[in-house]
Design an enzyme around this catalytic site. Structure first.
Site, mmCIF file in Angstrom:
data_model
loop_
_atom_site.group_PDB
_atom_site.id
_atom_site.type_symbol
_atom_site.label_atom_id
_atom_site.label_comp_id
_atom_site.label_asym_id
_atom_site.label_seq_id
_atom_site.Cartn_x
_atom_site.Cartn_y
_atom_site.Cartn_z
ATOM 1 N N HIS A 174 44.601 26.230 46.989
ATOM 2 C CA HIS A 174 45.323 27.455 46.607
ATOM 3 C C HIS A 174 45.741 27.311 45.146
ATOM 4 O O HIS A 174 46.222 26.257 44.738
ATOM 5 C CB HIS A 174 46.549 27.598 47.518
ATOM 6 C CG HIS A 174 47.221 28.929 47.440
ATOM 7 N ND1 HIS A 174 47.854 29.386 46.310
ATOM 8 C CD2 HIS A 174 47.347 29.911 48.360
ATOM 9 C CE1 HIS A 174 48.353 30.593 46.546
ATOM 10 N NE2 HIS A 174 48.055 30.942 47.784
ATOM 11 N N ARG A 210 51.873 37.286 42.825
ATOM 12 C CA ARG A 210 50.915 38.015 41.972
ATOM 13 C C ARG A 210 50.628 39.398 42.552
ATOM 14 O O ARG A 210 50.482 40.365 41.822
ATOM 15 C CB ARG A 210 49.623 37.206 41.812
ATOM 16 C CG ARG A 210 49.760 36.058 40.829
ATOM 17 C CD ARG A 210 48.568 35.130 40.858
ATOM 18 N NE ARG A 210 48.567 34.299 42.049
ATOM 19 C CZ ARG A 210 47.502 33.993 42.767
ATOM 20 N NH1 ARG A 210 46.323 34.462 42.411
ATOM 21 N NH2 ARG A 210 47.599 33.228 43.833
#
Ligand code: FAD
Length: 602
Positions: A240, A260
């Site tokens: 990740h 995000r």
């Protein structure tokens, strides 16, 4: 205390489910509605399975925020994200059934965040064309597990908590139960069953910097391969892009992609939004190539092209890696993730409460005022046990698998949010088909006592270890091998070196020794996980050697480009005559109508 000839605590069910995360619980609910007796066994306490840590959301094309979303687009995103290595049938079933599985959770009491109109709110995540993740702030896994658990317990499922399964039991070719021990007392436990579902989750504890919980030691993957099942896409491990990098004690802890998705942007040490330099050909048509366009997408979503901060995880992780390597990283070896300058504090507190507390308490950083420092962390096994798409059956009769331990759906890379929907869709299918299988089973399952005694002897071996190897130190050393040699960027030389080291660990395993008795002995538990971790580490490493190209979550520095010869093949791993062997096998042929879908733009 070390006598083998003790009484085994023995139980019998139609169906045994190993693992009480989202996949195991969803399977249990479904199997129960089929009218079979269900036993559910879990290493940790009920409600503590790793799924509880899931943050950002569940992907499902509900179309609540973007009415134009539908299963076809979700299918296409999943296949593209997986670089077409996915089992297309799993991707199709997943996209088609995820919406109903989420609505069903809501009917069972899950309280999702809402749109102004009272529908389930959906947030943006990487690689998804539309905002698609149903969520509960950044604590979605907790709500999902709570709901499933309440519903499962109400159905009358027998739960065996804090029991570790160490071996599957077989009658000829067929799996007929499992052998394990109670972690609190050390008492052996035997559960006989007409069918068994593995729902044991991931393998993240193989690496030093990981977002995964202590449970993720690959037990189920080992149990399957040792029982004769195939594994698929094991080279495809997801790092990740955003884990914490500071302070060292919490390095690897996840920073949800929701940051995000909700407006956060990635920047390097000179403040540049570097992701614009890393948009791959594949995604150029749909990704904004300048800041103004990307910002318009973030603010009013009027432009269809997406921000490059939300490219699929493998792309973003590699870009961060390159920035750090080029000397443009943050002080502690990551990059900056900034939401403070883009969203008001009350929005951040409402949407990302866990992230706020995580950074405040662990790093002394106020994310409503300052940027976070983030870098890649070991996160998710994209591959796993090979299963039949419709039934989740493995190659071994009586053995089924669902959730992170199973492979196929995600191919070369998983899109965020597609794991939780995977658990629901294929957990349900596993419960349904394993129950049907159990019902068709004639006669009671049987096992010879020699097999049970061998299992018991194996469990007790660490008390009779021939050396003075400490299991915790052994595990830490294994992580020191996997982190640099089988990490985010790989080479032939490093992978070969990893194999040499893994072989040495294997030879050293009998030297592992634990002191004390069988009651509450964490050293013993750690020692018993080592064999599984070594087995799975070898499967990952051998698969990574086999794929001599870079694709999705698998990056080879010595073969930096995607190679057309590997475009339509999966790496399959199996155990033959005691040795782990790999083979390249063609991906499943996709029907023409679905192939057409993939050609469409957008
Ligand atoms: P798990 O939840 O890991 O459960 C495994 C079960 O098996 C446990 O009960 C364990 O005790 C049991 N078990 C294991 N070995 C044995 C054994 N030998 N004997 C007995 N029992 C055993 N995905 C998303 O889609 N959206 C997200 O927002 C998201 N956020 C995430 C955040 C974090 C921090 C992490 C680490 C992952 C996240 N994921 C997310 C991924 C997702 O949470 C996992 O892939 C998923 O929860 C795995 O569920 P599972 O049911 O397969 O296994």
């Amino acid at each position: 205390i070390l006598m083998v000839q003790e009484q085994y605590e023995t139980h019998e069910h139609d169906l045994l489910i190993i693992g009480a995360g989202g996949a195991g619980l969803r399977a249990a609910i479904e199997a129960k509605t089929q009218g079979v007796s269900v036993g559910l066994i879990s290493k940790s306490l009920l409600g503590k399975a790793h799924t509880v840590m899931a943050e950002g959301g569940i992907a499902a094309a509900l179309g609540n925020v973007y009415p134009e979303d539908n299963w076809q687009v979700h299918f296409r995103d999943t296949m593209r994200g997986g670089k077409m290595l996915n089992n297309w049938r799993m991707a199709q079933l997943h996209a088609q059934e995820a919406p109903e599985r989420v609505l069903e959770l809501e009917r069972w009491g899950a309280v999702f965040d809402r749109t102004k109109d009272g529908l389930i709110l959906q947030r943006d995540f990487g690689g998804h064309r539309y905002a698609r993740l149903a969520h509960v702030g950044d604590r979605t896994g907790l709500e999902m597990l709570r709901t499933l658990q309440q519903h499962a317990v109400a159905q009358g499922i027998e739960v065996y908590m804090e029991c570790t399964v160490t071996r599957l039991l077989k009658d000829g070719d067929r799996v007929v139960g499992a052998f394990g021990y109670r972690r609190s007392t050390g008492q052996f436990i035997v559960v006989m069953a007409k069918a068994v579902i593995l729902a044991t989750g991931g393998i993240g504890k193989l690496w030093k910097f990981t977002s995964n919980s202590w449970e993720c030691t690959g037990n189920g993957t080992m149990l399957a391969v040792d029982a004769g099942a195939d594994l698929i896409d094991m080279e495809s491990y997801q790092f990740h892009p955003t884990g914490m990098v500071w302070p060292p004690s919490v390095r690897g802890t996840l920073v949800t992609e929701g940051v995000r998705g909700d407006g956060g942007t990635l920047r390097n040490s000179s403040g540049e939004r570097f992701m614009f330099r890393y948009i791959p050909e594949f995604f150029k048509a749909e990704t904004a190539d300048n800041e103004a366009e990307a910002d318009r997408w973030y603010t009013d979503k009027k432009v269809n092209r997406r921000t490059p901060d939300l490219l699929p995880r493998d792309e973003v992780a590699r870009a961060i890696n390159s920035e750090v390597k080029a000397g443009r990283g943050s002080p502690h070896g990551g990059v900056f993730l900034d939401i403070a300058s883009r969203r008001p504090a009350d929005y951040i507190m409402r949407r990302l409460p866990s992230m706020y507390h995580q950074f405040k308490e662990l790093a002394g950083v106020d994310i409503t005022k300052e940027p976070m420092e983030v870098g890649p962390t070991a996160h998710y096994m994209n591959g796993g046990i090979r299963v039949d798409a419709d039934t989740t059956a493995t190659a071994v009769p009586g053995l089924f698998a669902a959730g992170e331990v199973a492979g196929g759906l995600h191919g070369g890379n998983r899109l965020g949010g597609n794991a939780l929907s995977d658990l629901l869709v294929f957990g349900r299918r596993a419960g349904q088909h394993a129950a049907l299988y159990a019902k068709s089973f004639s006669g009671a399952p049987t096992v010879d006592t020699g097999q049970l005694d061998a299992c018991a002897r194996e469990i007790l071996m660490p008390f009779e270890g021939k050396g003075a190897e400490n299991p915790h130190a052994f595990h830490a050393e294994l992580q020191e091998t996997m982190q640099p040699l089988v990490g985010i960027i790989r080479t032939e030389t490093e992978l070969q070196e990893a194999l040499v080291q893994l072989e040495q660990y294997r030879k050293r395993l009998p030297q592992v020794r634990v002191e004390g008795g069988r009651t509450y002995n964490p050293g013993w538990h750690a020692a018993l996980d080592l064999y599984a971790m070594l087995t799975v580490a070898e499967c990952v490493t051998r698969s990574a050697l086999e794929r001599k190209e870079s694709r999705g979550g698998h990056t080879r520095d010595d073969y930096p480009a995607a190679d057309p010869r590997f475009a339509s093949v999966n790496v399959v791993v199996r155990k033959r005559h005691g040795a782990i062997v790999t083979a390249l096998e063609p991906t499943l042929e996709m029907p023409e109508d679905l192939r057409q879908l993939l050609q469409e733009k957008g």
